[in-house]
Design a protein around this motif. Structure first.
Motif, short mmCIF file in Angstrom:
data_model
loop_
_atom_site.label_atom_id
_atom_site.label_comp_id
_atom_site.label_asym_id
_atom_site.label_seq_id
_atom_site.Cartn_x
_atom_site.Cartn_y
_atom_site.Cartn_z
N TRP A 396 42.54 25.10 25.41
CA TRP A 396 41.59 24.31 24.97
C TRP A 396 41.94 23.84 23.64
CZ3 TRP A 396 37.65 21.92 27.77
CH2 TRP A 396 36.69 20.97 27.05
N GLY A 397 41.26 22.34 23.23
CA GLY A 397 41.14 22.19 22.02
C GLY A 397 42.58 21.94 21.16
N ALA A 398 42.60 22.62 19.91
CA ALA A 398 43.92 22.67 19.03
C ALA A 398 45.06 23.02 19.77
CB ALA A 398 43.56 23.15 17.81
N ALA A 399 44.97 23.90 20.83
CA ALA A 399 46.32 24.49 21.15
C ALA A 399 46.56 23.91 22.70
CB ALA A 399 45.90 26.00 21.43
N SER A 400 45.75 22.73 22.94
CA SER A 400 45.99 22.24 24.34
C SER A 400 47.36 21.70 24.88
CB SER A 400 44.80 20.99 24.46
OG SER A 400 45.19 19.97 23.46
N GLU A 401 48.24 21.24 23.65
CA GLU A 401 49.42 20.91 24.15
C GLU A 401 50.63 22.11 24.23
OE1 GLU A 401 50.91 18.27 20.95
OE2 GLU A 401 49.36 16.85 21.23
N GLN A 402 50.02 23.40 23.93
CA GLN A 402 50.87 24.59 24.22
C GLN A 402 50.90 24.78 25.60
OE1 GLN A 402 50.47 27.96 21.51
NE2 GLN A 402 49.56 26.51 19.80
N ARG A 403 52.04 25.10 26.31
CA ARG A 403 52.08 25.46 27.82
C ARG A 403 52.56 26.86 27.94
NH1 ARG A 403 49.48 21.61 27.39
NH2 ARG A 403 50.06 19.35 28.60
N PRO A 404 51.40 27.91 28.32
CA PRO A 404 51.62 29.13 28.62
C PRO A 404 52.60 29.27 30.17
CG PRO A 404 49.56 28.55 29.33
CD PRO A 404 50.02 27.51 28.54
N VAL A 405 52.55 28.28 30.74
CA VAL A 405 53.14 28.47 32.31
C VAL A 405 54.33 27.53 32.47
CG1 VAL A 405 52.74 28.31 34.72
CG2 VAL A 405 50.85 29.20 33.09
N ASP A 406 55.22 27.91 32.78
CA ASP A 406 56.66 27.07 32.82
C ASP A 406 56.74 26.28 34.05
OD1 ASP A 406 57.61 28.92 35.17
OD2 ASP A 406 58.93 29.99 34.07
N ALA A 407 57.61 25.59 34.30
CA ALA A 407 57.68 24.44 35.40
C ALA A 407 57.67 25.05 36.81
CB ALA A 407 59.02 23.77 35.09
N ASP A 408 58.24 26.43 36.82
CA ASP A 408 58.12 27.20 38.00
C ASP A 408 56.94 27.89 38.42
OD1 ASP A 408 60.80 26.35 38.78
OD2 ASP A 408 61.47 27.93 37.42
N GLY A 409 55.97 27.82 37.48
CA GLY A 409 54.67 28.39 37.66
C GLY A 409 54.21 29.99 37.05
N TRP A 410 55.36 30.24 36.25
CA TRP A 410 55.38 31.62 35.92
C TRP A 410 54.52 31.63 34.52
CZ3 TRP A 410 56.16 35.55 38.62
CH2 TRP A 410 56.94 35.51 39.90
N LEU A 411 53.65 32.44 34.29
CA LEU A 411 53.21 32.72 33.10
C LEU A 411 53.79 33.60 32.32
CD1 LEU A 411 50.76 32.87 30.84
CD2 LEU A 411 49.69 34.68 32.42
N HIS A 412 54.31 33.16 30.92
CA HIS A 412 55.02 34.12 30.25
C HIS A 412 54.32 34.98 29.16
CE1 HIS A 412 59.45 32.40 30.83
NE2 HIS A 412 58.42 31.71 31.55
#
Length: 558
Positions: A396-412
């Protein structure tokens, strides 16, 4: 277990998921309809409410919030310790489709201001008047106190028990939980009703009959682990007593007599240190040896006095999460009749990824994936990957552009691990692995955990990245150190700490062992910015604060 695209995978099928129209509040309302007289939530004094009474209280608080303008999607920031009022407010906010924004009671003014600003919270609640002042100073508007919430819980409720949740769906946002922020400003992690529901329900499914018992919840509800354990207890119909924090737990155990506890290693270490005072010399070490052997053979652990009575007489299991647990602590508890079920998770997966079950508990692992979850190990670097309905939709908010999940749906996750017959073993953290100048990879956490178990030690941080050898900074427990000096006027505390370091070094090879340590002034605390709110080491901040001590550790040898 199989391999897909270079990822070794362990999957547990048949997970529980909510229907699309179900919210977290439906866990409470459904239980109230099915078994209204079952005891559910208790106060520290032992007074306990039934499922129906809890549901009535939640609907009364929801009605009061609605009268004050709280609507679907509004963010409600809550600052306070675990209590009945926290739970009733928590569930009432969720029942309305509004969003809970938890704040640690130990948060600094700047941390509170960041959370309020970043979340865009427009409603605010605090445990005490002093907490309300802290919120106001950080920019909050009018603040509700827990005293007001307690009064609201006694108020009128809608005749229609489903009215509060008519417009709330499983994929609506339920919480914005801010991560610990070990390296900077904390990120607001979005958790939906589906995320939390599946984590809680499948933790219950994984552990069998465990939640059909009595527990004491002293974990902070400002942390996602506390939230998940709360909703697991509500889902499982557990008789759950609420305490403000872990320091209140030890004296309450004999009164509330839990059958299991959800705890973090810090709490287990505190209880172990208390139990140490009840045992004869040598009994603790005997318990550790006996317990480790029982765990390896997966034999049942039998209660041992006087510890069993001090723990309430009925405690048989602990779900331990939030940080790594030293094997000797698991051995000690097993040796006195309590089996530790290690679990693993992170905020971005509503805390529940794996958990050991009583029947298949495996020492040194954090269990198998909860139902409906896939856990993978990346081939290139051993990173733990997670996929399932409990994984966050993002920040949410200031971190909203960060993506914890990759294109295959895996959370790193950032953690390093391995799979052992479907059980996950965490071996380190990508950002915390130390690499010595000789190229040796060193996981600092197991060494730190073992040193910290010594009665004199308050905290420990292991160093060695880019250095020729491994060292450690150690802080002392001020009260115990004063007592030790009075009893040993001709000795230095470093002799006692050396024994703790020697024991820790038994866990690793010589190249990974602590060659030197330094007892430093002060302590690592939340207040001085050296610990996060969830008691994790802020390694960079500690290194900066104790730069001269670190230099002294290496100057004579390098």
């Amino acid at each position: 277990m199989n391999t897909v695209s270079g990822i070794e995978i362990s999957v547990t099928e048949n997970g529980i998921q909510p229907a699309d129209f179900e919210s977290l509040y439906s866990i409470v309302s459904g239980g109230a309809r099915q078994d209204p007289h079952r005891l559910l939530l208790g106060y520290p004094d032992g007074t306990v409410l039934t499922r129906a009474e809890v549901d009535t209280g939640i609907r009364a608080v929801a009605a009061a919030l609605a009268e004050r303008g709280v609507r679907h999607g509004d963010r409600v920031a809550i600052l306070g310790r675990t209590s009945m009022e926290w739970v009733l407010l928590d569930c009432a906010v969720l029942a309305l489709g509004a969003v809970v924004v938890p704040i640690y009671p130990t948060s600094s003014p700047s941390q509170i201001e960041h959370i309020l600003t970043d979340s865009g919270s427009t409603y605010f609640a605090a445990e005490t008047d002093d907490d309300a002042v802290r919120l106001l100073a950080a920019g909050a508007g009018a603040v509700f106190t827990f005293t007001e919430i307690s009064r609201w819980a006694q108020g009128a409720v809608s005749a229609d028990p489903e009215a509060p949740t008519a417009d709330v769906g499983a994929d609506d946002l339920a919480m914005i939980v801010y991560t610990s922020g070990t390296t900077g400003l904390s990120k607001g992690c979005m958790i939906t009703h589906r995320n939390m529901y599946t984590s809680a329900a499948n933790t219950v499914r994984q552990t069998g009959a465990l939640f059909d018992g009595t527990t004491v919840l002293a974990l902070p509800l400002s942390h996602v682990f506390g939230q998940t354990m709360l909703f697991a207890c509500l889902f499982g119909g557990t008789e759950t007593y609420l305490l403000p924090g872990i320091p209140d737990l030890v004296p309450a155990l004999t009164r509330l007599r839990p059958t299991f506890l959800p705890l973090i290693p810090y709490g287990l270490e505190k209880i172990r240190k208390h139990c140490r005072t009840l045992l004869a010399e040598g009994a603790e070490r005997e318990a550790v040896t006996r317990g480790l052997e029982l765990l390896r053979r997966r034999d049942p652990a039998l209660p041992v006095e006087p510890v069993a009575s001090a723990l309430g007489g009925r405690l048989r299991h602990v779900i331990s999460g939030g940080a790594s647990l030293d094997d000797s602590t698991a051995g000690f508890y097993a040796g006195v009749g309590v089996v530790i079920l290690n679990c693993y998770g992170l905020t971005e997966a509503a805390t529940a990824v794996t958990v050991n079950a009583p029947e298949t508990n495996r020492l040194g692992t954090v269990g198998r994936p909860i139902p409906g979850t896939a856990v993978g190990i990346a081939a290139e670097d051993g990173e733990v990957l997670v996929r399932g309905p409990h994984v966050t939709p993002g920040y949410w908010g200031a971190a909203s552009e960060q993506r914890p999940v990759d294109a295959d749906g895996w959370l790193h996750t950032g953690d390093i691990g391995e799979l052992d017959d479907g059980h996950l073993r965490i071996t380190g953290r990508k950002k915390e692995i130390l690499v010595t100048s000789g190229g040796k990879n060193v996981a600092p956490t197991p060494l730190e955990d073992r040193v910290r178990l010594h009665p004199l030690v308050s905290n420990c941080m292991v160093l060695g990245d880019g250095r020729a050898y491994v060292t450690a900074l150690v802080t002392l427990d001020a009260e115990r150190a004063e007592q030790w000096r009075a009893e040993h006027p001709d000795s230095d505390p470093s002799t006692a700490v050396q024994a703790a370091v020697d024991e820790a070094n038994e866990l690793v090879s010589r190249a990974e062992s602590i060659r030197a340590f330094r007892i430093v002034a002060g302590d690592f605390t939340i207040a001085n910015g050296l610990l996060t709110s969830s008691l994790k080491l802020r390694r960079a901040a500690i290194a900066e604060a104790y730069a001269d001590d670190i230099r002294q550790l290496y100057v004579a040898r390098e």
